[in-house]
Design an enzyme around this catalytic site. Structure first.
Site, PDB file in Angstrom:
ATOM      1  N   THR A  27      29.680  19.600  -2.998  1.00  0.00           N
ATOM      2  CA  THR A  27      28.956  18.995  -1.884  1.00  0.00           C
ATOM      3  C   THR A  27      29.233  19.691  -0.558  1.00  0.00           C
ATOM      4  OG1 THR A  27      30.700  17.376  -1.454  1.00  0.00           O
ATOM      5  CG2 THR A  27      28.990  16.740  -3.028  1.00  0.00           C
ATOM      6  N   ASP A  28      28.357  19.409   0.395  1.00  0.00           N
ATOM      7  CA  ASP A  28      28.548  19.919   1.754  1.00  0.00           C
ATOM      8  C   ASP A  28      29.219  18.847   2.605  1.00  0.00           C
ATOM      9  OD1 ASP A  28      26.563  18.041   2.389  1.00  0.00           O
ATOM     10  OD2 ASP A  28      25.000  19.543   2.650  1.00  0.00           O
ATOM     11  N   ALA A  29      29.302  19.063   3.888  1.00  0.00           N
ATOM     12  CA  ALA A  29      29.995  18.126   4.781  1.00  0.00           C
ATOM     13  C   ALA A  29      29.335  16.748   4.803  1.00  0.00           C
ATOM     14  CB  ALA A  29      30.047  18.699   6.196  1.00  0.00           C
TER      15      ALA A  29
END
Length: 160
Positions: A27-29
């Site tokens: 996942t990203d932020a």
């Protein structure tokens, strides 16, 4: 990232389904799957599809001097997957001819029909020097068996 695939055997309706769990590293932020990770999910699913069909890519390289490379890939991102989602990558070989394979892959939340991501691919069959070569007979035969009733495009379908 992924769970083990099923044993070697035919594909149900010409489609292989590969389970994937979304981990934090995917996942990203914002907690959604980073866009490039769908390519990794799809690559693993294609590899497991070949295994399911009894095709060992290392053996194919060693015995036939053949490898598969992605020549073209278009991706349609429709909805995000999130941390801890149980996903399923559905792979279907839609055509093959000469030195290329056409494939469709979709990524779904497990148990849901609507695709989060759709990929449309052309995969080239090349030798160790990167030159196009015909798809080996055993591989073509495995694809034909997977297509079952002949509804998937093969033979004259796809691009050379």
């Amino acid at each position: 990232m992924a769970e083990p695939a099923a044993a070697v055997g035919p594909l149900a309706g010409g489609e292989f389904r590969f389970p994937v769990r979304v981990y934090y590293e995917d996942t990203d932020a914002g907690g959604i799957v980073y866009h490039a990770n769908y390519l990794q999910f799809a690559e693993r699913a294609r590899t497991e599809t070949l295994r399911r069909l009894g095709i060992d890519q290392s053996r194919l390289r060693d015995e036939h001097d053949v490898i598969f490379i992605v020549r073209r890939c278009t991706i349609d991102y429709r909805a995000p997957a999130r941390l801890d989602d149980a996903l399923e990558v559905r792979t279907r070989m839609t055509g093959w001819r000469g030195a290329s394979i056409e494939a469709e892959q979709t990524v779904h939340r497990r148990g849901e029909d609507g695709a989060l991501v759709a990929l449309d691919l052309t995969i080239a069959c090349v030798n160790g020097r990167g030159r196009p070569v015909r798809i080996p007979g055993p591989v073509r035969e495995a694809f034909e068996r997977a297509a079952g009733d002949g509804s998937a495009g093969h033979g004259a379908a796809g691009a050379a």
